[in-house]
Motif scaffolding. Structure first.
Motif, PDB file in Angstrom:
ATOM      1  N   PRO A  35       0.794  -1.234   0.000  1.00 29.36           N
ATOM      2  CA  PRO A  35       0.000   0.000   0.000  1.00 29.36           C
ATOM      3  C   PRO A  35       0.824   1.281   0.000  1.00 29.36           C
ATOM      4  O   PRO A  35       0.471   2.242  -0.692  1.00 29.36           O
ATOM      5  CB  PRO A  35      -0.852  -0.118   1.266  1.00 29.36           C
ATOM      6  N   GLN A  47      -6.882  -2.108   3.918  1.00 32.69           N
ATOM      7  CA  GLN A  47      -5.952  -2.408   5.003  1.00 32.69           C
ATOM      8  C   GLN A  47      -6.700  -2.550   6.332  1.00 32.69           C
ATOM      9  O   GLN A  47      -6.432  -3.469   7.114  1.00 32.69           O
ATOM     10  CB  GLN A  47      -4.908  -1.299   5.119  1.00 32.69           C
ATOM     11  N   LEU A  80      -4.679  -9.741   0.119  1.00 32.78           N
ATOM     12  CA  LEU A  80      -4.649  -9.159   1.457  1.00 32.78           C
ATOM     13  C   LEU A  80      -4.168 -10.185   2.487  1.00 32.78           C
ATOM     14  O   LEU A  80      -3.481  -9.823   3.454  1.00 32.78           O
ATOM     15  CB  LEU A  80      -6.033  -8.633   1.832  1.00 32.78           C
ATOM     16  N   TRP A 106      -0.500 -10.208   2.274  1.00 33.19           N
ATOM     17  CA  TRP A 106      -0.005  -8.977   2.888  1.00 33.19           C
ATOM     18  C   TRP A 106      -0.040  -9.085   4.417  1.00 33.19           C
ATOM     19  O   TRP A 106       0.922  -8.701   5.100  1.00 33.19           O
ATOM     20  CB  TRP A 106      -0.828  -7.791   2.402  1.00 33.19           C
TER      21      TRP A 106
END
Length: 319
Positions: A211, A255, A310, A313
């Motif tokens: 990000p 996020q 995600l 991540w």
């Protein structure tokens, strides 16, 4: 064998044509045929299954395969670059212009094939992407940061554009005052366009969602005051500054959603549903002319991949 049909196209000014790559469904993925002088370039190139349609389009328009000077995949995810090798084999005068991190994977695509096969399985992999053909290394141009291509007098400037993938570049075309952004300006399907304009959502496909890097890439885009962004998913969008602000907000929301659900035992499923609800809220706010059912159908594939990205991540944050 039946001749290939000509894919759907949209012609924009400045000798730019959006070409449907006919992956998954019409209007989901595209590439761009860009002309300058007597030469042409493909920016992104779909899958190998897209190439017969490209050939049919070129024949219809009286463009010879030998007039294709460049093939430019913005990154090496297979919906953008899977057709590069086959297209290069057909277009004998073309050079492949690729990010330095992606070049080796198109010269030797075995890692790309293995990765996609692990995700989709052999049969679905073949059905979605077809044959992945290697590119002769002698025909490869590596586009480092700031690389400038003189395309018959049309200047194209390449920048490193991480955030979605580390092997991603974006191309600034001063003639159209637009960025060919691949996936770094998210996705924006035309079926969702309504009275309040376009809606844009992030693309956090595995495995290199970053990000902070993405926000820096967006800042570089906006510093040029672009008139348009040319997206692979799908087509040209204007009103760029507000869309960039929206995309920044959505990246932050993604996020937040992921971190909130990080320790849930059914984390992946919960993230998928949270991303879906977020998308439905965004589409409602934009007065998109689609039902929740249709929106879920259109976005299911993308949001499944986004949730996977995600998850990667989140796991990376723990190391």
């Amino acid at each position: 064998m039946r001749p290939a049909s000509v894919p759907a196209t949209v012609d924009y000014p400045d000798n730019i044509t959006c070409v449907d790559t006919e992956q998954v469904r019409p209007g989901q993925a595209c590439c761009y045929l860009v002309g300058s002088g007597n030469g042409y370039a493909f920016i992104d190139c779909g899958t190998s299954l897209s190439v017969p349609g490209f050939k049919a389009l070129l024949a219809k328009r009286g463009i010879g395969l030998d007039q294709i000077a460049y093939v430019m995949p913005t990154h090496v995810h297979l919906d953008h670059a899977g057709g590069a090798g086959l297209l290069m084999r057909e277009c004998v005068n073309a050079k492949l212009v690729v990010h330095p991190r992606g070049a080796k994977h198109l010269v030797d695509p075995s890692a790309l094939v293995a990765g996609a096969t692990a995700v989709y399985g052999v049969e679905k992999m073949a059905a979605m992407y077809g044959e992945i053909v290697p590119v002769d290394e002698s025909r490869v141009i590596v586009a480092d940061e700031g690389f400038t291509l003189d395309f018959n007098g049309r200047e194209l400037v390449f920048i490193d554009a991480p955030g979605h993938a580390r092997h991603h570049y974006a191309i600034w075309d001063a003639q159209s005052r637009g960025w060919f952004a691949g996936d770094t300006f998210g996705l924006s399907y035309r079926v969702f366009d309504g009275p309040n304009g376009a809606a844009v959502l992030p693309t956090t496909t595995p495995v290199q969602f970053e990000p902070d890097a993405w926000l820096k890439t967006l800042s570089r885009f906006m510093a040029t005051e672009p008139s348009y962004m040319f997206l692979t998913h799908y087509g040209r969008v204007g009103d760029v500054q507000p869309l960039a602000a929206d995309l920044r907000g959505h990246i932050a929301m993604y996020q937040s959603i992921a971190l909130h659900l990080v320790d849930e035992p059914d984390r992946h499923a919960r993230i998928v549903e949270a991303l879906t609800l977020h998308a439905l809220e965004e589409l409602a706010a934009m007065a998109a002319p689609v039902s929740d059912e249709l929106a879920r159908d259109w976005l299911a594939f993308d949001l499944e991949l986004n949730a996977q990205g995600l998850g990667v991540w989140l796991d990376r944050q723990k190391t």
